[in-house]
Scaffold this active site. Structure first.
Site, PDB file in Angstrom:
ATOM      1  N   CYS A  50      46.114  54.410  33.460  1.00 21.72           N
ATOM      2  CA  CYS A  50      45.612  53.575  33.491  1.00 21.72           C
ATOM      3  C   CYS A  50      45.492  52.460  32.124  1.00 21.72           C
ATOM      4  O   CYS A  50      45.341  52.839  30.911  1.00 21.72           O
ATOM      5  CB  CYS A  50      43.784  53.892  32.920  1.00 21.72           C
ATOM      6  N   CYS A  53      42.181  52.458  29.751  1.00 19.17           N
ATOM      7  CA  CYS A  53      41.535  53.192  28.727  1.00 19.17           C
ATOM      8  C   CYS A  53      41.970  52.960  28.069  1.00 19.17           C
ATOM      9  O   CYS A  53      42.759  52.539  27.188  1.00 19.17           O
ATOM     10  CB  CYS A  53      42.145  54.732  29.085  1.00 19.17           C
ATOM     11  N   ASN A  75      43.291  38.317  29.093  1.00 16.08           N
ATOM     12  CA  ASN A  75      44.122  38.832  30.361  1.00 16.08           C
ATOM     13  C   ASN A  75      45.262  38.687  30.427  1.00 16.08           C
ATOM     14  O   ASN A  75      46.185  37.866  30.141  1.00 16.08           O
ATOM     15  CB  ASN A  75      43.387  38.369  31.895  1.00 16.08           C
ATOM     16  N   HIS A 113      36.954  56.169  31.635  1.00 14.47           N
ATOM     17  CA  HIS A 113      37.604  55.686  32.876  1.00 14.47           C
ATOM     18  C   HIS A 113      36.584  55.464  34.219  1.00 14.47           C
ATOM     19  O   HIS A 113      36.636  55.338  35.155  1.00 14.47           O
ATOM     20  CB  HIS A 113      38.804  56.581  33.070  1.00 14.47           C
ATOM     21  N   ASN A 153      33.815  41.945  39.345  1.00 13.91           N
ATOM     22  CA  ASN A 153      34.719  42.921  40.458  1.00 13.91           C
ATOM     23  C   ASN A 153      34.134  44.119  40.788  1.00 13.91           C
ATOM     24  O   ASN A 153      35.036  45.058  40.810  1.00 13.91           O
ATOM     25  CB  ASN A 153      35.458  42.134  40.782  1.00 13.91           C
ATOM     26  N   SER A 161      41.294  45.912  40.838  1.00 14.41           N
ATOM     27  CA  SER A 161      42.634  46.462  40.845  1.00 14.41           C
ATOM     28  C   SER A 161      42.542  47.169  39.895  1.00 14.41           C
ATOM     29  O   SER A 161      43.951  47.897  39.559  1.00 14.41           O
ATOM     30  CB  SER A 161      43.156  45.414  40.392  1.00 14.41           C
ATOM     31  N   HIS A 164      38.547  51.425  36.851  1.00 17.20           N
ATOM     32  CA  HIS A 164      38.311  51.468  34.933  1.00 17.20           C
ATOM     33  C   HIS A 164      37.014  50.628  34.537  1.00 17.20           C
ATOM     34  O   HIS A 164      36.908  49.488  35.815  1.00 17.20           O
ATOM     35  CB  HIS A 164      38.476  51.183  34.081  1.00 17.20           C
ATOM     36  N   HIS A 166      35.142  47.495  33.978  1.00 13.08           N
ATOM     37  CA  HIS A 166      35.296  46.664  33.342  1.00 13.08           C
ATOM     38  C   HIS A 166      34.704  44.713  34.605  1.00 13.08           C
ATOM     39  O   HIS A 166      34.394  45.497  35.075  1.00 13.08           O
ATOM     40  CB  HIS A 166      36.551  45.852  33.367  1.00 13.08           C
ATOM     41  N   GLN A 168      34.809  40.652  33.687  1.00 11.00           N
ATOM     42  CA  GLN A 168      35.656  39.799  33.275  1.00 11.00           C
ATOM     43  C   GLN A 168      35.404  37.748  32.879  1.00 11.00           C
ATOM     44  O   GLN A 168      34.091  38.167  33.315  1.00 11.00           O
ATOM     45  CB  GLN A 168      37.209  38.775  34.483  1.00 11.00           C
ATOM     46  N   GLN A 323      26.491  33.641  57.643  1.00 12.70           N
ATOM     47  CA  GLN A 323      25.539  33.305  59.441  1.00 12.70           C
ATOM     48  C   GLN A 323      25.591  35.105  58.588  1.00 12.70           C
ATOM     49  O   GLN A 323      25.933  35.912  57.956  1.00 12.70           O
ATOM     50  CB  GLN A 323      26.400  33.726  59.875  1.00 12.70           C
TER      51      GLN A 323
HETATM   52  O1  LIG Z   1      30.756  39.108  66.666  1.00 11.05           O
HETATM   53  P1  LIG Z   1      31.568  39.685  65.833  1.00 11.05           P
HETATM   54  O2  LIG Z   1      33.803  39.661  66.448  1.00 11.05           O
HETATM   55  O3  LIG Z   1      31.188  40.792  66.138  1.00 11.05           O
HETATM   56  O4  LIG Z   1      31.569  39.428  64.666  1.00 11.05           O
HETATM   57  C1  LIG Z   1      33.107  39.083  63.840  1.00 11.05           C
HETATM   58  O5  LIG Z   1      32.631  37.403  64.027  1.00 11.05           O
HETATM   59  C2  LIG Z   1      31.362  36.846  63.436  1.00 11.05           C
HETATM   60  C3  LIG Z   1      31.464  35.404  63.432  1.00 11.05           C
HETATM   61  O6  LIG Z   1      32.584  34.858  62.606  1.00 11.05           O
HETATM   62  C4  LIG Z   1      31.357  37.436  62.320  1.00 11.05           C
HETATM   63  O7  LIG Z   1      29.527  36.923  61.785  1.00 11.05           O
HETATM   64  C5  LIG Z   1      30.675  38.827  62.069  1.00 11.05           C
HETATM   65  O8  LIG Z   1      30.883  39.198  60.409  1.00 11.05           O
HETATM   66  C6  LIG Z   1      32.386  39.452  62.448  1.00 11.05           C
HETATM   67  O9  LIG Z   1      32.524  40.735  62.311  1.00 11.05           O
HETATM   68  O1  LIG Z   2      41.637  38.925  38.256  1.00  9.35           O
HETATM   69  P1  LIG Z   2      41.856  40.883  38.978  1.00  9.35           P
HETATM   70  O2  LIG Z   2      41.206  41.551  39.013  1.00  9.35           O
HETATM   71  O3  LIG Z   2      43.338  41.424  38.908  1.00  9.35           O
HETATM   72  O4  LIG Z   2      41.897  40.270  40.540  1.00  9.35           O
HETATM   73  C1  LIG Z   2      40.874  40.304  41.172  1.00  9.35           C
HETATM   74  O5  LIG Z   2      39.644  39.141  40.699  1.00  9.35           O
HETATM   75  C2  LIG Z   2      40.045  38.082  40.492  1.00  9.35           C
HETATM   76  C3  LIG Z   2      39.080  37.206  40.006  1.00  9.35           C
HETATM   77  O6  LIG Z   2      37.572  37.105  40.209  1.00  9.35           O
HETATM   78  C4  LIG Z   2      40.902  37.154  41.995  1.00  9.35           C
HETATM   79  O7  LIG Z   2      41.229  35.835  42.014  1.00  9.35           O
HETATM   80  C5  LIG Z   2      41.220  38.103  42.321  1.00  9.35           C
HETATM   81  O8  LIG Z   2      41.498  37.968  43.642  1.00  9.35           O
HETATM   82  C6  LIG Z   2      40.693  39.305  42.694  1.00  9.35           C
HETATM   83  O9  LIG Z   2      42.256  40.423  42.960  1.00  9.35           O
END
Ligand SMILES: O=P(O)(O)O[C@H]1O[C@H](CO)[C@@H](O)[C@H](O)[C@H]1O
Ligand SMILES: O=P(O)(O)O[C@H]1O[C@H](CO)[C@@H](O)[C@H](O)[C@H]1O
Lengths: 348, 348
Positions: A50, A53, A75, A113, A153, A161, A164, A166, A168, A323
């Protein structure tokens, strides 16, 4: 009047000026779609592979110190760089671009970790709060920075990714889209009422007491009336402060407390390490008083029905508007009912 | 000036008034995060357990006809319902809601369970175009409908709950958020210039020829200058029409042609059935002339590096604003270079 429990309706987000479509009855539809992989095996307290770590080597060859609390560094693959020259481009007002400069910081929450915020002690989260304040203050001192986004995230399905624990910080010389929206709305409210939009909103929520999840003396966690994600929440400071630099000691401790309690409820909901993207929204810096801005934190968790079935924000949501399939009140009730003792401690 | 290939910058989307952060150098970062499952085994032409296959029973007990081309019916778990009573709610302008009524339709593209648009014949896609027009026209005839969203979620990772080739139409008595934005911007442009924003934009793109993917006499597919998703594209009609009701026979055929060619390129990019959410944006209905509106279609595909590594729009993106790791020009070059013969046909 609207029958919120039965009738499709839209709700207004006063922070952004946008709406969310609520279809309370949709939860009943069968799900034959994607099922996420269940959580992997428990992680070791230290992982030699990692790059977060203590004592390990990172992508750029640097070695992390043997840190014992939390730890911040720039970063190695930052989306924003400090030396980008100023520049802009405009072709007929249709091809328009502007250079962006700033920095991205990585904040390790713990040397361990195998932990996550809900599994850390309140005092350990308190150290993260202290580090956030320190980092914010350093970035604020750079006169070319106008906005500082602190976020986390959590979980593979939120694009994290590395497991651990963390978060940002991305800081830049500009106001990002969502911040522009929240700035405009909060400042218009302030100009009209002389109070912060979120102070008035919080008063309403505390009076109705339908969407509150948990609270302490300084913070309230609730499912906003206009929540988009199934179990979306907001943490709002009871006191109207613009940024976390204004938090006193008691507030800093209370923030650690509310984060521990809210994220523990999340983990307990589906008895899994609950994925989310979370982050603070606060006033722009080096950019005038921004009196209407009220510090808050958003939690956007994707899970809908279980640890393995998430809500997809796709087709209609991407093209037309967000939605949701259950009401915010329904979600708040479920979050309220949960224990604040982490399920792993109960089953031990 | 900006060095688009090296420097982080933001680009403006004139259709929505919003910006995207472009970090051209980020593609180099290592990926230890989530890897999607590779595509499953080939599907049978008919699946007895699929509720979209001809002759099968649906969730509500109804039986699909033995359809031989395409087929539309009302979603058994519609997010919008035709009989929702009018209603609104307002508490201090902070808790604001409005009831929404409408309908959701499901459009099966083919009786064959194992196909997708790029694997269908152009004449078969032509039948889908005809059905879209028919459906649009029926919904347009309901005087309480103001907007009709035609879309497709393709692939499990886009929340598609059934691999049988199908799309959806959600229609409602209101303008969704994204449509409000595109309406405001296109109409302001029209008022100022007396030409549609997308006509002028298309002229610029055809002149520069840096982001065009493919084209025919009536449509152009391109990576927009302000693309958010790694391989996002737009299909724009060369003629300024407000909705697909205005397409003549040649245009309807050309639409089928461009859809076949663009989706084939997508499948060829990573030699996989390429996931995306796609949909048409067109003028609101029963709502005045909307002269500035110019029909177009967006494709939002999530894949970034391979058939199994997607772009996550999480943390920073959700809280601050969209961010991309490669330039639109880089993506357009890759899409341009691909064959329009489907890889499955080549390897057969
Ligand atoms: O209507 P479906 O195919 O069951 O569902 C899919 O499309 C919808 C409309 O974009 C979304 O709200 C749902 O989250 C998605 O799983
Ligand atoms: O920066 P990381 O952890 O590698 O990446 C993650 O966070 C970022 C910021 O939200 C996003 O843009 C990336 O798509 C996501 O994978």
């Amino acid at each position: 009047m609207i029958n919120f429990i039965e009738d499709p309706h839209k709700r207004f987000n006063p922070l952004t000026g946008e709406w969310v479509l609520v279809s309370p009855h949709r939860m009943k539809r069968p799900w034959q779609g994607k099922v996420e992989a269940p959580a992997g095996p428990a992680r070791p307290a230290y992982d030699p592979t990692c790059y977060l770590c203590p004592g390990n080597k990172r992508a750029d060859g640097e070695v992390n110190p043997a840190y014992t609390s939390c730890y911040a560094f720039t970063n190695d693959f930052a989306a924003l760089l400090p030396d980008t020259p100023e520049g802009s481009y405009n072709e007929a007002d249709l091809l328009v671009a502007k250079s962006q400069k700033g920095t991205s910081r990585v904040i390790c929450f713990s040397p361990r970790h195998d932990l996550t915020l809900p599994e850390m002690e309140v005092e350990e989260i308190r150290s993260v709060v202290t580090l956030w304040i320190e980092e914010f203050s350093n970035l604020n001192a750079r006169k070319d920075i106008r906005y500082i986004q602190i976020f986390e995230n959590k979980g593979e399905i939120m694009g994290c990714s590395n497991p651990h624990p963390h978060g940002q910080i991305w800081a830049l010389n500009d106001l990002p889209v969502e911040i522009e929206k929240e700035t405009a709305r909060q400042e218009a409210y302030w100009a009209k009422k002389g109070r912060s939009l979120l102070s008035d909103y919080l008063d309403l929520e505390l009076k109705e007491h339908k969407r509150i999840v948990c609270a302490n003396d300084h913070f309230v966690a609730l499912v906003p009336f206009w929540a988009v994600w199934p179990y979306e929440t907001m943490v709002i400071s009871r006191r109207h402060v613009r940024t976390l630099l204004e938090f006193n000691g008691a507030e800093q401790e209370a923030l650690a407390d509310i984060l521990k309690r809210l994220t523990t409820r999340y983990d307990n909901l589906f008895q899994t390490s609950f994925p989310y993207s979370a982050g603070m929204h606060q006033a722009p810096v080096n950019d005038g008083p921004h009196e209407g801005w009220h510090w808050h934190m958003h939690f956007y968790p994707p899970l809908l029905r279980s640890a393995t079935v998430k809500k997809f924000m796709v087709g209609y949501e991407m093209l037309a508007g967000p939605q949701r399939d259950v009401t915010p009140e329904w979600a708040a009730e479920r979050l309220q009912a949960l224990s604040e003792v982490h399920y792993k401690q109960l089953t031990n």
